[in-house]
Scaffold this active site. Structure first.
Site, PDB file in Angstrom:
ATOM      1  N   VAL A  55      90.005  63.220 -12.627  1.00  8.95           N
ATOM      2  CA  VAL A  55      90.157  61.929 -11.942  1.00  8.95           C
ATOM      3  C   VAL A  55      91.340  61.142 -12.507  1.00  8.95           C
ATOM      4  O   VAL A  55      92.166  60.615 -11.744  1.00  8.95           O
ATOM      5  CB  VAL A  55      88.854  61.095 -12.035  1.00  8.95           C
ATOM      6  CG1 VAL A  55      89.006  59.785 -11.268  1.00  8.95           C
ATOM      7  CG2 VAL A  55      87.658  61.890 -11.494  1.00  8.95           C
TER       8      VAL A  55
ATOM      9  N   VAL B 203      79.659  56.065  -7.474  1.00 10.38           N
ATOM     10  CA  VAL B 203      78.637  56.506  -6.519  1.00 10.38           C
ATOM     11  C   VAL B 203      79.315  57.123  -5.310  1.00 10.38           C
ATOM     12  O   VAL B 203      80.105  56.457  -4.619  1.00 10.38           O
ATOM     13  CB  VAL B 203      77.766  55.316  -6.057  1.00 10.38           C
ATOM     14  CG1 VAL B 203      76.648  55.819  -5.146  1.00 10.38           C
ATOM     15  CG2 VAL B 203      77.194  54.566  -7.235  1.00 10.38           C
TER      16      VAL B 203
ATOM     17  N   GLU C  46      83.523  51.559  -7.909  1.00 12.09           N
ATOM     18  CA  GLU C  46      83.362  52.201  -6.600  1.00 12.09           C
ATOM     19  C   GLU C  46      83.228  53.716  -6.710  1.00 12.09           C
ATOM     20  O   GLU C  46      82.446  54.350  -5.988  1.00 12.09           O
ATOM     21  CB  GLU C  46      84.571  51.850  -5.708  1.00 12.09           C
ATOM     22  CG  GLU C  46      84.456  52.341  -4.285  1.00 12.09           C
ATOM     23  CD  GLU C  46      83.266  51.727  -3.565  1.00 12.09           C
ATOM     24  OE1 GLU C  46      82.264  52.446  -3.403  1.00 12.09           O
ATOM     25  OE2 GLU C  46      83.330  50.554  -3.167  1.00 12.09           O
TER      26      GLU C  46
ATOM     27  N   LYS D 274      78.984  56.995 -13.577  1.00 12.46           N
ATOM     28  CA  LYS D 274      77.627  56.631 -13.097  1.00 12.46           C
ATOM     29  C   LYS D 274      76.609  56.668 -14.226  1.00 12.46           C
ATOM     30  O   LYS D 274      75.674  55.882 -14.267  1.00 12.46           O
ATOM     31  CB  LYS D 274      77.179  57.551 -11.963  1.00 12.46           C
ATOM     32  CG  LYS D 274      77.122  59.034 -12.331  1.00 12.46           C
ATOM     33  CD  LYS D 274      77.825  59.890 -11.317  1.00 12.46           C
ATOM     34  CE  LYS D 274      78.507  61.048 -11.982  1.00 12.46           C
ATOM     35  NZ  LYS D 274      79.526  61.684 -11.193  1.00 12.46           N
TER      36      LYS D 274
ATOM     37  N   GLU E  17      79.136  73.173 -11.923  1.00 10.94           N
ATOM     38  CA  GLU E  17      79.508  73.252 -13.338  1.00 10.94           C
ATOM     39  C   GLU E  17      78.980  74.557 -13.939  1.00 10.94           C
ATOM     40  O   GLU E  17      78.036  75.152 -13.417  1.00 10.94           O
ATOM     41  CB  GLU E  17      78.839  72.103 -14.104  1.00 10.94           C
ATOM     42  CG  GLU E  17      79.144  70.723 -13.583  1.00 10.94           C
ATOM     43  CD  GLU E  17      80.462  70.182 -14.083  1.00 10.94           C
ATOM     44  OE1 GLU E  17      80.970  70.704 -15.089  1.00 10.94           O
ATOM     45  OE2 GLU E  17      80.993  69.250 -13.453  1.00 10.94           O
TER      46      GLU E  17
ATOM     47  N   LYS F 166      73.090  57.915  -9.515  1.00  7.96           N
ATOM     48  CA  LYS F 166      73.751  57.185  -8.422  1.00  7.96           C
ATOM     49  C   LYS F 166      72.735  56.329  -7.676  1.00  7.96           C
ATOM     50  O   LYS F 166      73.017  55.194  -7.293  1.00  7.96           O
ATOM     51  CB  LYS F 166      74.437  58.172  -7.489  1.00  7.96           C
ATOM     52  CG  LYS F 166      75.563  58.949  -8.173  1.00  7.96           C
ATOM     53  CD  LYS F 166      75.982  60.133  -7.338  1.00  7.96           C
ATOM     54  CE  LYS F 166      77.009  60.993  -8.052  1.00  7.96           C
ATOM     55  NZ  LYS F 166      77.192  62.307  -7.443  1.00  7.96           N
TER      56      LYS F 166
ATOM     57  N   GLY G 115      84.028  76.877  -8.186  1.00  6.44           N
ATOM     58  CA  GLY G 115      84.331  75.586  -8.817  1.00  6.44           C
ATOM     59  C   GLY G 115      83.571  74.415  -8.208  1.00  6.44           C
ATOM     60  O   GLY G 115      83.858  73.260  -8.506  1.00  6.44           O
TER      61      GLY G 115
HETATM   62  N1  LIG Z   1      85.470  64.881 -11.114  1.00  7.68           N
HETATM   63  C1  LIG Z   1      84.946  64.247 -10.080  1.00  7.68           C
HETATM   64  O1  LIG Z   1      85.019  64.710  -8.941  1.00  7.68           O
HETATM   65  C2  LIG Z   1      84.264  62.930 -10.287  1.00  7.68           C
HETATM   66  C3  LIG Z   1      83.733  62.264  -9.180  1.00  7.68           C
HETATM   67  C4  LIG Z   1      83.128  61.012  -9.351  1.00  7.68           C
HETATM   68  C5  LIG Z   1      83.025  60.480 -10.618  1.00  7.68           C
HETATM   69  N2  LIG Z   1      83.522  61.192 -11.681  1.00  7.68           N
HETATM   70  C6  LIG Z   1      83.382  60.583 -13.013  1.00  7.68           C
HETATM   71  O2  LIG Z   1      84.694  60.344 -13.523  1.00  7.68           O
HETATM   72  C7  LIG Z   1      84.681  60.465 -14.941  1.00  7.68           C
HETATM   73  C8  LIG Z   1      85.735  61.483 -15.364  1.00  7.68           C
HETATM   74  O3  LIG Z   1      85.461  62.724 -14.744  1.00  7.68           O
HETATM   75  P1  LIG Z   1      86.511  63.930 -14.756  1.00  7.68           P
HETATM   76  O4  LIG Z   1      85.962  64.943 -13.842  1.00  7.68           O
HETATM   77  O5  LIG Z   1      87.897  63.434 -14.530  1.00  7.68           O
HETATM   78  O6  LIG Z   1      86.345  64.449 -16.268  1.00  7.68           O
HETATM   79  P2  LIG Z   1      87.292  65.471 -17.063  1.00  7.68           P
HETATM   80  O7  LIG Z   1      88.161  66.227 -16.151  1.00  7.68           O
HETATM   81  O8  LIG Z   1      86.381  66.207 -17.988  1.00  7.68           O
HETATM   82  O9  LIG Z   1      88.217  64.506 -17.944  1.00  7.68           O
HETATM   83  C9  LIG Z   1      87.734  63.772 -19.016  1.00  7.68           C
HETATM   84  C10 LIG Z   1      88.908  63.174 -19.768  1.00  7.68           C
HETATM   85  O10 LIG Z   1      88.387  62.391 -20.824  1.00  7.68           O
HETATM   86  C11 LIG Z   1      89.060  62.760 -22.041  1.00  7.68           C
HETATM   87  N3  LIG Z   1      88.089  62.682 -23.140  1.00  7.68           N
HETATM   88  C12 LIG Z   1      86.905  63.306 -23.236  1.00  7.68           C
HETATM   89  N4  LIG Z   1      86.304  62.986 -24.394  1.00  7.68           N
HETATM   90  C13 LIG Z   1      87.162  62.172 -25.054  1.00  7.68           C
HETATM   91  C14 LIG Z   1      87.125  61.521 -26.314  1.00  7.68           C
HETATM   92  N5  LIG Z   1      86.083  61.661 -27.138  1.00  7.68           N
HETATM   93  N6  LIG Z   1      88.161  60.734 -26.633  1.00  7.68           N
HETATM   94  C15 LIG Z   1      89.215  60.600 -25.819  1.00  7.68           C
HETATM   95  N7  LIG Z   1      89.314  61.181 -24.608  1.00  7.68           N
HETATM   96  C16 LIG Z   1      88.283  61.959 -24.241  1.00  7.68           C
HETATM   97  C17 LIG Z   1      89.523  64.189 -21.854  1.00  7.68           C
HETATM   98  O11 LIG Z   1      90.637  64.402 -22.710  1.00  7.68           O
HETATM   99  P3  LIG Z   1      91.415  65.828 -22.777  1.00  7.68           P
HETATM  100  O12 LIG Z   1      92.006  66.004 -21.399  1.00  7.68           O
HETATM  101  O13 LIG Z   1      92.459  65.681 -23.803  1.00  7.68           O
HETATM  102  O14 LIG Z   1      90.371  66.849 -23.080  1.00  7.68           O
HETATM  103  C18 LIG Z   1      89.872  64.190 -20.367  1.00  7.68           C
HETATM  104  O15 LIG Z   1      91.186  63.785 -20.168  1.00  7.68           O
HETATM  105  C19 LIG Z   1      83.237  60.855 -15.314  1.00  7.68           C
HETATM  106  O16 LIG Z   1      82.505  59.696 -15.617  1.00  7.68           O
HETATM  107  C20 LIG Z   1      82.710  61.452 -14.031  1.00  7.68           C
HETATM  108  O17 LIG Z   1      81.299  61.362 -13.895  1.00  7.68           O
HETATM  109  C21 LIG Z   1      84.140  62.388 -11.553  1.00  7.68           C
END
Ligand SMILES: NC(=O)c1ccc[n+]([C@@H]2O[C@H](COP(=O)([O-])OP(=O)(O)OC[C@H]3O[C@@H](n4cnc5c(N)ncnc54)[C@H](OP(=O)(O)O)[C@@H]3O)[C@@H](O)[C@H]2O)c1
Length: 440
Positions: free
Chosen positions: A15, A134, A131, A107, A192, A207, A189
């Site tokens: 994201v 959810v 936004e 969430k 998970e 949510k 993909g």
């Molecule tokens: N993916 C979706 O489709 C989606 C949809 C709706 C909501 N969300 C929400 O959006 C949020 C992010 O999701 P995502 O899918 O983008 O996750 P992601 O791809 O796993 O990215 C997480 C990011 O956080 C960084 N991070 C993790 N632990 C850390 C720490 N201890 N200190 C500093 N940085 C840290 C990681 O750093 P590194 O890159 O260096 O490892 C990475 O850049 C979550 O709350 C998720 O529930 C995601």
């Protein structure tokens, strides 16, 4: 034009990187529409060397997101790390405490700490917008906080997890088992490596907890949700549902009842004619019943970097315009405490699949147990195990599937009737029970 809004983004994964790309592509039109440029000035992630497909060289880099929240020269802190504690929670609290606006897609954090964070945001005159938390790209938070603020809402329900909807859709379309669909979803993909959180319904519950608060003006109460996932759904259930005019969806439902608010997540039989039945694959949908507007249904991508970034940037845009909406739709002090309606009092129709021994009197015994529990049956269908090549032969030890559809009854009556049926020795395994949702 007013001074640019300085944004710090913590988390540059799926994201976060998409948010940087979106702002770089559409920054010009955002500035024109809001009268203010929205500019990323600081970022944080763990690994500075990782190729994220974006150029981060112009941004101040923080390895520690909490330090960024505490010290960076920013107006908005965007939390895209994830998790309901640790650096996500700590950094959001630190930013709000400094009076810095927060935008998050998290969430889990809101389901657990939403009310406390709303209080903290109000105390520091900061916005807390979420936004993307959810249903990803669907603007349901804005719809509830703003567009439907004048309606009394009686029920809100939706398909809030794309992984589950993808699995159920493929099980139906291709007649393949839950396990095979899950493996495919992982390979493509859509699921998970550890899919437990999705398929057991917990992601939907997070949510739903937020939606319930927004819809009913109550405190968030994520521990008061009845949660059942989709792992027990078989192709036999999906086929029977199809023949009976239903489809099976994992729904999150929050509903006002005489005894309180019901919050439940479970596989649900929905009539094929309903709008929600037609939501396929990874799409999400949310339906809201308002007393003046009637029912509205919002459909769209519930996840994915770009769709989620669209919602994150919508929140930034609101702040750039100076729109400040109370975090949970009203001042936190005005939220009602959550009054839980007991699941045992839930009323509705039920689908029951039994494996019944082919013995004289077994059917009559089942009908009697249902009758004694005060349950009326709309239909009973016996579905013999069909093998075209073998002539039908009755075998008292070979259980046969029997499908019951009940008229409206209560959860407690169904559970008691099924316990009695089990004790009579007429069925070979634990009955399958799926709730039917009354929909237009
Ligand atoms: N993916 C979706 O489709 C989606 C949809 C709706 C909501 N969300 C929400 O959006 C949020 C992010 O999701 P995502 O899918 O983008 O996750 P992601 O791809 O796993 O990215 C997480 C990011 O956080 C960084 N991070 C993790 N632990 C850390 C720490 N201890 N200190 C500093 N940085 C840290 C990681 O750093 P590194 O890159 O260096 O490892 C990475 O850049 C979550 O709350 C998720 O529930 C995601």
């Amino acid at each position: 034009m007013a001074d640019a809004l300085k944004v710090g983004i913590a988390g540059l994964g799926t994201v976060g990187a998409a948010v940087v790309r979106l702002l770089s592509k559409h920054g010009g039109q955002i500035a024109t529409k809001t009268g203010r440029a929205v500019t990323v000035t600081a970022v944080s992630a763990r690994d500075r060397t990782r190729d994220r497909g974006i150029d981060v060289s112009a941004f101040e880099w923080f390895t520690d997101p909490v330090e960024m929240a505490r010290t960076a020269d920013i107006d908005i802190f965007v939390e895209l790390i994830g998790g309901d504690n640790g650096p996500a929670e700590e950094s959001v609290r630190a930013a709000l405490s400094r009076g810095i606006h927060v935008v998050t897609a998290n969430k889990a954090l809101l389901a657990r700490h939403g009310v406390e964070l709303a209080v903290l945001a109000e105390a520091n005159n900061a916005c807390l917008n979420y936004e993307a938390a959810v249903a990803g790209g669907i603007p349901i938070v804005k719809t509830l906080r703003e567009s439907m603020a004048s309606n009394e809402i009686s029920r809100i329900y939706g398909i809030l997890n794309g992984t589950c909807n993808y699995i159920l859709t493929r099980m139906e379309a291709e007649g393949i088992s839950f396990q095979d669909c899950l493996s495919d979803a992982q390979r493509l993909g859509y699921a998970e490596a550890d899919p437990t959180f999705d398929i057991e319904g917990n992601d939907t519950a997070h949510k739903l907890a937020i939606l319930t608060s927004l819809a009913f003006g109550t405190e968030i109460s994520s521990d008061d949700i009845y949660v059942e996932g989709i792992t027990s759904i078989t192709t036999a259930d999906i086929q029977a549902a199809d023949e009976l005019g239903f489809r099976i969806k994992l729904l999150g439902v929050a509903q006002r009842t005489d005894t309180g608010i019901e919050q439940r997540v479970h596989p649900t039989m929905v009539p094929k004619s309903s709008a929600i039945a037609r939501i396929d694959g990874v799409l999400n949908a949310v339906a809201v019943d308002g007393d003046f507007v009637g029912e509205i249904v919002l459909v769209g991508p519930g996840a994915g970097g770009n769709a989620t970034a669209s919602s994150v940037v919508a929140d930034l845009t609101d702040i750039a315009r100076g729109d400040e909406t109370p975090v949970l739709g009203m001042p936190a002090a005005e939220l009602n405490s959550y009054q839980r309606a007991r699941m045992r009092l839930h009323e509705g129709g039920y689908y029951i699949r039994l494996s019944v021994y082919d013995r004289p009197g077994a059917f009559a015994e089942i009908a009697r147990c249902m009758g004694e529990a005060g349950i009326s049956l709309e239909s009973i269908v016996q579905k013999r195990h069909a093998n075209k090549d073998v002539p039908v032969k009755f075998d008292a030890d070979m259980p046969q599937p029997v499908i019951l559809i009940t008229y409206e009854t209560t959860e407690v009556a169904i559970k008691e009737a099924l316990d009695v049926i089990m004790s009579k020795g007429v069925v070979s395994e634990q009955p399958q029970m799926i709730r039917i949702e009354k929909l237009n």
